[in-house]
Structures are given as structure tokens and as C-alpha cells.
Scaffold this active site. Structure first.
Site, short mmCIF file in Angstrom:
data_model
loop_
_atom_site.label_atom_id
_atom_site.label_comp_id
_atom_site.label_asym_id
_atom_site.label_seq_id
_atom_site.Cartn_x
_atom_site.Cartn_y
_atom_site.Cartn_z
N LYS A 200 6.26 -39.69 -56.25
CA LYS A 200 7.19 -38.76 -56.88
C LYS A 200 8.56 -39.10 -56.32
O LYS A 200 8.95 -38.64 -55.27
CB LYS A 200 6.80 -37.31 -56.57
CG LYS A 200 7.20 -36.29 -57.65
CD LYS A 200 8.68 -36.22 -57.94
CE LYS A 200 9.44 -35.53 -56.85
NZ LYS A 200 10.93 -35.44 -57.18
N GLU B 289 14.39 -37.38 -58.38
CA GLU B 289 14.85 -37.37 -59.76
C GLU B 289 16.29 -37.82 -59.90
O GLU B 289 16.78 -38.05 -61.01
CB GLU B 289 14.67 -35.97 -60.39
CG GLU B 289 15.38 -34.84 -59.70
CD GLU B 289 14.57 -34.19 -58.59
OE1 GLU B 289 14.78 -32.99 -58.34
OE2 GLU B 289 13.73 -34.88 -57.96
N ARG B 290 16.98 -38.00 -58.77
CA ARG B 290 18.35 -38.53 -58.81
C ARG B 290 18.39 -40.05 -58.90
O ARG B 290 19.38 -40.62 -59.36
CB ARG B 290 19.13 -38.08 -57.57
CG ARG B 290 19.35 -36.57 -57.50
CD ARG B 290 20.05 -36.20 -56.21
NE ARG B 290 20.32 -34.77 -56.12
CZ ARG B 290 20.88 -34.17 -55.07
NH1 ARG B 290 21.24 -34.90 -54.02
NH2 ARG B 290 21.09 -32.87 -55.06
N CYS C 65 19.41 -40.49 -42.83
CA CYS C 65 18.88 -39.57 -41.83
C CYS C 65 19.07 -40.12 -40.42
O CYS C 65 18.97 -39.38 -39.44
CB CYS C 65 17.40 -39.28 -42.08
SG CYS C 65 16.31 -40.69 -41.82
#
Length: 506
Positions: A179, A182-183, A287
Site C-alpha cells: 500500500k 497515495e501521494r 526521517c
């Protein structure tokens, strides 16, 4: 006359082919460099996600029974396809993420480290064997794939993180559902084509595009055996708690508030150069980016800030198509607004803005999501810019009087992803590496991200679960171990002995 931007409608990748979405719901994919919508990504329903899981489960047994050497051969072919298609892949990554070409190249290179380790899966799948543990019984352990596993990846590394999450999972025999954010869905769909060309069987690699509906189905569906997640700390905690509630193996990596401690004996020119790349590269959307620099002592801080001020003012912000750009835009307008708000609040709370990226010349000529390099001095614990992870080019200077004070502040923070110290004093470095409560530690290394064959993960609120990303722990995370005891009875053996618990004396 300008040509209107063509907006593509994307798909999922299920059962070895591109599949149109059925939900009627779509998310917008932006080109951060221009601010334009370039694609519409379908957001899967629960039913679509469930169907993808079922197809993956149906394909799993044959892949599990494929020799590990054959699986590794397909991973190797996939690796070669990435390098053969590097230029096209770079364009996709840069278009949907806004990264510079050099940064995207670096991301692909680091991602390939995880693929390289997965090619060695035959070695990592080896078990143990003991002869005659008692009563002519031999005992051995063997690793088996889990089944259907899922990876939920972030926007900031469209290819590196998915490769780190999935390459080993595939190589050891699992069926993987990705998954993607979505960007940045176009990179994942392109990678799907490469897996297909490499010979991966249909159903073993799946991309389901979606939002919380798809994520919750992956977390709750009993067929999915494990979840690998990388993203923000609040979502990582949710993923871990929910997935664990449903009996899954979960590793969820969250955010980081990474510090660079600078001792008085360090070469400040070298420190400044290291900080610039580690703090502002990829528009600070990492990160492992350095969020805070902690010079020890007033003199060290004063001299370092002056050097940083000059170097930061020379950084160039612009589109990836400009080879002179040091970094590009952030991922979205919402991210830009959040960063600007954080800078405003930091200034209101008493921080001194040394370099101000809130107003850029490029903003006047582009609708892209640009924020310039910003440096806030005299930041203190309790300020929002200190406590919260700012996912953009706003960095902090926190002045400390001693190494002990730096260690105490870092250890008190709720996040513990990465940290580094710059010093020429071996005793100071040893004290730091021993006492610091952070998962990845650097000594004169600005971004202490491990190479692909070492484990990657932080401590505290930066990681939930015991799994790692990168490294041999991936093979352990995505397999289960059976311990088997076996004895083959001779024809004249006493039947009664089969009822006794064997021991070394038998």
C-alpha cells in the site's frame, strides 16, 4: 499558448495486471515542482482490498514451494531491470516527489542495497541441525514464509523504503501487498511492471492504492500475517496497536527528531558542510534528517552559527530540472503550510530566526510547494519546534554547556531514531555511543543510516514492534521457524521405547 496538463487515471496492480479502481473515489497526485495535478489515483474499497488479498493467498503456495535459489534468481533479474531502466525511473520519482535527480539516484542506490541482500536469501534461510540429540533422534530447525504480508510505505522515499520492506519478504517466499503512499503511487506501479518482467508469478506482488479503508482491511484481515510500516509516529502507533490486536506480526517505524552534537574540538567547517547536507537534503523530508544541531559551549555555538548562516544563504531551491538546485519543494501545499506555521510559532516562542525561508523568489514565479532553508537559534526544550518533528527545511540550534547536558536532553525526548556526534575525542565518542538512548548512532557521520545489510530502526516513539527495516532481521521477520525432531526406527527396535521421552542416555 501553453498545453494543458494531461491528468492520468492510475490503477491498482492485482493478479499480475493493472486493474482499474471500482470505488469511484480518487486522490490527486501533484507534481510538487509546479503545484499541478498530474494524476488521479484510485482509493480502494474494502472489497477491492479483500479481493487483492485473496488473489495473493491463492498464488502463495506455489511461490512458497519454489526453490529459494529460483526466487533469488528472479530478484536478481528485477535488480538488473531497475538499473537498465534507471533514467525512466528517475523521472517518475522526481516528477511525483519533487526530489532532485541526484537525491533520487541516491535513493535508488540505497534501495538496491536491500535488493542485493535479498539475493542472498538462500544463505539467510539456512536452519540448524543437530545429530543424535537423544535416542537416535536428530533435531533441526527450518524457516518457512509466513504467507501474505503487507507493506505500507511513506511518500518521502517512493522506491527505497518499499524495496527495503518487500525485497526480502518476496525472496523468502511470501506474497506481498504494497500500500504505497497515495501521494507517490506512480513509482510503485512502475516497479510492478519490473517485477512482472523479472518473472515474478502473478499475485505474488500486489499494489493496492488507497487510504484508511484499505489500510484497515490489511490490518484486520486474518489472511494477512505481517505488517511493515514506515511513516509518522502517531500513525505508526496506530498501525502497531491495531495490527497486534488482530494477531499480526508488526513492525512500525515512526518519526525522528535527530540531533547532531558538536564538541568544541570538532572542525566547524567540516561540521557545517556535513550539517547542510544532512539537514536540508531532500527538503528535509527524511526521517533520518538532522533536525537539531547542539553545539557544546557558547564559543562553539557562536562560531558555528556564523558559518552556517553564510552557507545556508547560498543554498539554491528550485525544480529538479535545474541541475543547480540543492533541493526542491516539499510534497504538498498542506506540508508547506504546516512548516511555515511551525516557523512562525517558533519565532513567537522566542527562537531567533537566523535564516528565513518563508519568502522565496521562486514562489513569485511558480505554484510549486517551495520552502527555503530556515535556521532557528536559541531553541529550547518545550518549544514546539523542538518537541515536534518538522518534516521540512526548518532546522534548530539548541545550545548546551556540556556533553552530559546534550545526552540528557536527547534521552528525554520521546523520539529516538538517529543521532550523531562530531568530535576528535575518542573518549567523548565512547561516552556518547554508550549512554545515548537512540537506535542509530553516528560518530563524525552526519546521517547514520545503516547500509542495507545492517538493521535499521530507532528506539522509543520512533519504533513500535521488534522488527527492523534493512538487514538480516528482515529474513527473520518475514519467516517462521519450525523445530523438527525425527527418528527412523530400525526393524528390530523395541516398540515400548517409542513411548518414553528420549534423553541423551537413551
Amino acid at each position: 499558448m501553453t498545453t494543458a496538463q494531461v491528468v492520468k487515471t492510475l490503477t491498482h496492480f492485482i493478479g499480475g495486471k493493472m486493474v482499474e479502481g471500482k470505488s469511484g473515489r480518487f486522490g490527486s497526485v501533484f507534481n510538487p515542482t509546479t503545484g499541478e495535478v498530474i494524476a488521479k489515483v484510485p482509493l480502494a474499497t474494502v472489497e477491492e482490498t479483500r479481493d487483492a488479498i485473496e488473489q495473493a493467498q491463492a498464488a502463495f503456495p506455489a511461490w512458497r514451494d519454489t526453490s529459494v535459489a529460483k526466487r533469488a534468481e528472479i530478484v536478481l533479474k528485477f535488480r538488473n531491470l531497475i538499473t537498465d531502466n534507471m533514467e525512466e525511473l528517475l523521472q517518475i520519482i522526481c516528477t511525483e516527489s519533487g526530489k532532485t535527480i541526484e537525491d533520487a539516484k541516491g535513493e535508488i542506490t540505497r534501495g538496491l542495497e536491500s535488493v542485493d541482500l535479498a539475493i542472498g536469501a538462500p544463505h539467510l534461510m539456512k536452519g540448524e541441525y543437530s545429530v543424535n540429540v537423544g535416542g537416535q533422534i536428530n533435531a533441526y530447525s527450518a524457516k518457512y514464509p509466513l504467507g501474505v504480508v503487507a507493506a505500507i510505505s511513506p511518500f518521502n522515499f517512493p522506491i527505497m523504503v518499499p524495496l527495503a520492506q518487500t525485497s526480502m519478504a518476496l525472496a523468502v517466499g511470501n506474497a506481498v501487498i504494497l500500500k504505497a503512499s497515495e501521494r507517490v503511487p506512480m513509482t510503485a506501479l512502475y516497479v510492478s511492471e519490473l517485477w512482472k518482467k523479472a518473472g515474478l508469478p502473478d499475485g505474488i506482488w500486489t499494489v493496492v492504492n488507497g487510504d484508511k479503508d484499505a489500510v484497515n482491511e490489511l490490518l484486520e484481515n486474518p489472511t494477512v500475517q505481517a505488517i511493515s510500516f514506515v511513516g509518522s509516529t502517531p500513525v505508526a502507533k496506530y498501525i502497531y496497536e491495531t495490527g497486534s490486536k488482530y494477531g499480526k506480526r508488526v513492525t512500525a517505524l515512526g518519526g525522528g527528531k535527530n540531533n547532531m552534537v558538536v564538541m568544541p574540538d570538532a572542525d566547524l567547517e567540516q561540521v557545517a558542510n556535513a550539517f547542510i547536507g544532512a539537514a536540508y537534503g531532500a527538503a528535509s523530508q527524511r526521517c533520518m534528517a538532522i533536525s537539531t544541531i547542539m553545539p557544546v559551549g557558547k564559543d562553539t555555538a557562536d562560531r558555528l552559527v556564523e558559518i552556517l548562516k553564510e552557507k545556508i544563504s547560498n543554498l539554491k531551491v528550485g525544480p529538479y530540472t535545474n541541475p543547480d538546485s540543492d533541493f526542491g519543494p516539499v510534497i504538498s501545499q498542506q506540508s508547506k503550510e504546516a512548516i511555515l506555521t511551525a516557523i512562525d510559532r517558533g519565532e513567537a516562542e522566542g527562537a531567533l530566526v537566523i535564516c528565513d525561508g518563508r519568502e522565496l523568489d521562486i514562489v513569485k514565479e511558480s505554484k510549486g510547494f517551495y520552502v527555503g532553508p530556515t535556521l532557528l537559534d536559541h531553541v529550547k526544550p518545550g518549544m514546539e519546534v523542538y518537541e515536534q518533528e518538522i518534516f521540512g527545511p526548518a532546522r534548530n540550534v539548541v545550545r548546551v554547556d556540556s556533553l552530559e547536558e546534550a545526552i540528557t536532553l536527547i534521552n528525554k525526548h520521546e523520539l529516538g531514531n538517529g543521532v550523531t556526534i562530531f568530535t576528535n575525542d575518542g573518549l567523548a565518542a565512547r561516552k556518547f555511543t554508550t549512554e545515548i538512548d537512540v537506535g542509530m548512532v553516528g560518530v563524525n557521520v552526519p546521517i547514520p543510516i545503516p547500509v542495507g545489510y545492517h538493521n535499521f530502526a530507532g528506539f522509543k516513539g520512533s519504533r513500535f514492534g521488534e522488527g527492523h527495516m534493512f538487514g538480516p532481521d528482515q529474513a527473520r521477520f518475514f519467516t517462521k521457524t519450525k523445530t523438527i525432531s525425527e527418528r527412523w526406527m530400525a526393524g528390530n527396535a523395541s516398540a515400548a521405547s517409542t513411548f518414553a521421552f528420549p534423553s541423551n542416555n537413551d
